[in-house]
Structures are given as C-alpha cells and as structure tokens.
Scaffold this motif. Structure first.
Motif, PDB file in Angstrom:
ATOM      1  N   ALA A 182      -2.754 -10.058  -2.724  1.00 22.44           N
ATOM      2  CA  ALA A 182      -2.912  -8.988  -1.922  1.00 22.44           C
ATOM      3  C   ALA A 182      -3.946  -9.384  -0.752  1.00 22.44           C
ATOM      4  O   ALA A 182      -3.813  -8.966   0.377  1.00 22.44           O
ATOM      5  N   PRO A 183      -5.035 -10.086  -0.868  1.00 23.27           N
ATOM      6  CA  PRO A 183      -5.949 -10.412   0.260  1.00 23.27           C
ATOM      7  C   PRO A 183      -5.415 -11.336   1.244  1.00 23.27           C
ATOM      8  O   PRO A 183      -6.010 -11.231   2.405  1.00 23.27           O
ATOM      9  N   LEU A 184      -4.346 -11.985   1.029  1.00 24.50           N
ATOM     10  CA  LEU A 184      -3.681 -12.903   1.902  1.00 24.50           C
ATOM     11  C   LEU A 184      -2.521 -12.147   2.663  1.00 24.50           C
ATOM     12  O   LEU A 184      -2.210 -12.723   3.837  1.00 24.50           O
ATOM     13  N   ALA A 185      -2.270 -11.041   2.522  1.00 24.53           N
ATOM     14  CA  ALA A 185      -1.334 -10.086   3.216  1.00 24.53           C
ATOM     15  C   ALA A 185      -1.799  -9.742   4.461  1.00 24.53           C
ATOM     16  O   ALA A 185      -2.844  -9.330   4.669  1.00 24.53           O
ATOM     17  N   PRO A 186      -0.860  -9.871   5.624  1.00 24.94           N
ATOM     18  CA  PRO A 186      -0.972  -9.663   6.733  1.00 24.94           C
ATOM     19  C   PRO A 186      -1.223  -8.178   7.202  1.00 24.94           C
ATOM     20  O   PRO A 186      -1.423  -7.822   8.305  1.00 24.94           O
ATOM     21  N   SER A 187      -0.797  -7.335   6.157  1.00 23.47           N
ATOM     22  CA  SER A 187      -0.924  -5.925   6.641  1.00 23.47           C
ATOM     23  C   SER A 187      -1.130  -4.993   5.435  1.00 23.47           C
ATOM     24  O   SER A 187      -1.036  -5.453   4.269  1.00 23.47           O
ATOM     25  N   ALA A 188      -1.629  -3.725   5.683  1.00 23.04           N
ATOM     26  CA  ALA A 188      -2.083  -3.002   4.531  1.00 23.04           C
ATOM     27  C   ALA A 188      -0.943  -2.619   3.598  1.00 23.04           C
ATOM     28  O   ALA A 188      -0.985  -2.781   2.485  1.00 23.04           O
ATOM     29  N   GLY A 189       0.203  -2.543   4.273  1.00 23.25           N
ATOM     30  CA  GLY A 189       1.479  -2.227   3.514  1.00 23.25           C
ATOM     31  C   GLY A 189       1.966  -3.301   2.382  1.00 23.25           C
ATOM     32  O   GLY A 189       2.222  -3.214   1.396  1.00 23.25           O
TER      33      GLY A 189
END
Length: 167
Positions: free
Chosen positions: A82-89
C-alpha cells in the motif's frame, strides 16, 4: 561478495547487509547474480526501495503477495504494498486485498481504517471501526477500539461525527 551464487546464501547475506544502509547496492548485486531481485519478495523489495527503485519494489511485493498461500502473510504483504502505490486508488486496492486475505487480522483493518480516514471516506472508516469492535474480545477491548477510532476521527476534524453525538 565471494560467496557462491546460490539464492538461499545470497538471501542470507543480503539480510545481513540490509541492516546497513550503505550496503544496499552490494546486497542487491548479490541477489541479482542469482535471479531477479523481484523473486526475493519482501527482501528484494526493501533493497530496491533503498536504491530508489520503487516501481521494482512494488513489483517484488506484488509477486510475493500473489504467490503467498498463508493468508496472514499474504495480508501483511498486501499491507506493505500500500505505501508503495503511486495513487490513492491503488493504495486502497492493496489494503482491500489485505483485508480480504485475512479479515480477522486487526493490523490490516486498522491500516485500511487509517487510509480511509486520510482519504475522507467516513463511511468506510466507520465500517472498519465496527468490524474491529465486533472482533474485539471483551468490553474493555471493544471500548479501546471505539476510543481509538473516535480519537482519530475527531483529530481529523470529521464533520460527519455530529450524527453520532460527537461534537
């Protein structure tokens, strides 16, 4: 650096090097001599983040999470993604998968609660808080869950709390 290029040995050496930030590139080099860093799962991901390859780290965690058969470990990997994701979605998708993998694991539910609060998803956050309360054993534990959730929502300044009797 002179160790035989065997994946298990390379992983052990890389784990030792992980404790020293200045050794991240050397540790990553040892791993990729055996196979792609993404194949080393969370270890490979941590090293990739340290050398600035966040996209590679996301790929490594994604591979590890989809291959993991033990639900609590899979949930933890999705939570780490999750913290590595580029977007909130994409962040919410990873946290949703974490909760789906191990619905009774409170750490992933709290992580999703926090993300929902940050994104302003009041209804989703309240649903997670209700699930956490229902899973809590005993009156004291339920009270602590509700107090923690209410404190977080009040700290955010959630305007919808008035409907629940919280000014």
């Amino acid at each position: 650096e002179r160790a035989p290029r065997h994946p298990e040995l390379a992983a052990l050496i890389a784990q030792l090097d992980l404790a020293h930030a200045e050794r991240a590139e050397a540790a990553l080099g040892i791993l990729v001599d055996c196979m792609p860093a993404a194949e080393f799962g969370w270890l490979g991901a941590q090293l990739l983040v340290r050398v600035g390859d966040v996209q590679g780290a996301r790929h490594a965690v994604l591979l590890a999470a989809t291959r993991e058969v033990y639900p609590p470990v899979a949930a933890g990997l999705w939570q780490q993604l999750a913290p590595l994701a580029p977007s909130a979605g994409e962040r919410m998708d990873a946290l949703d998968r974490a909760v789906a993998s191990a619905p009774s694991l409170s750490s992933v539910r709290w992580a999703r609660f926090e993300a929902r609060v940050e994104l302003g998803d009041e209804q989703g956050a309240l649903a997670d808080a209700e699930s956490l309360e229902a899973a809590a054993a005993g009156t004291r534990a339920r009270h602590e869950v509700l107090l923690r959730a209410a404190d977080r929502l009040v700290a955010r300044g959630d305007p919808g709390l008035g409907a629940y009797g919280i000014p």
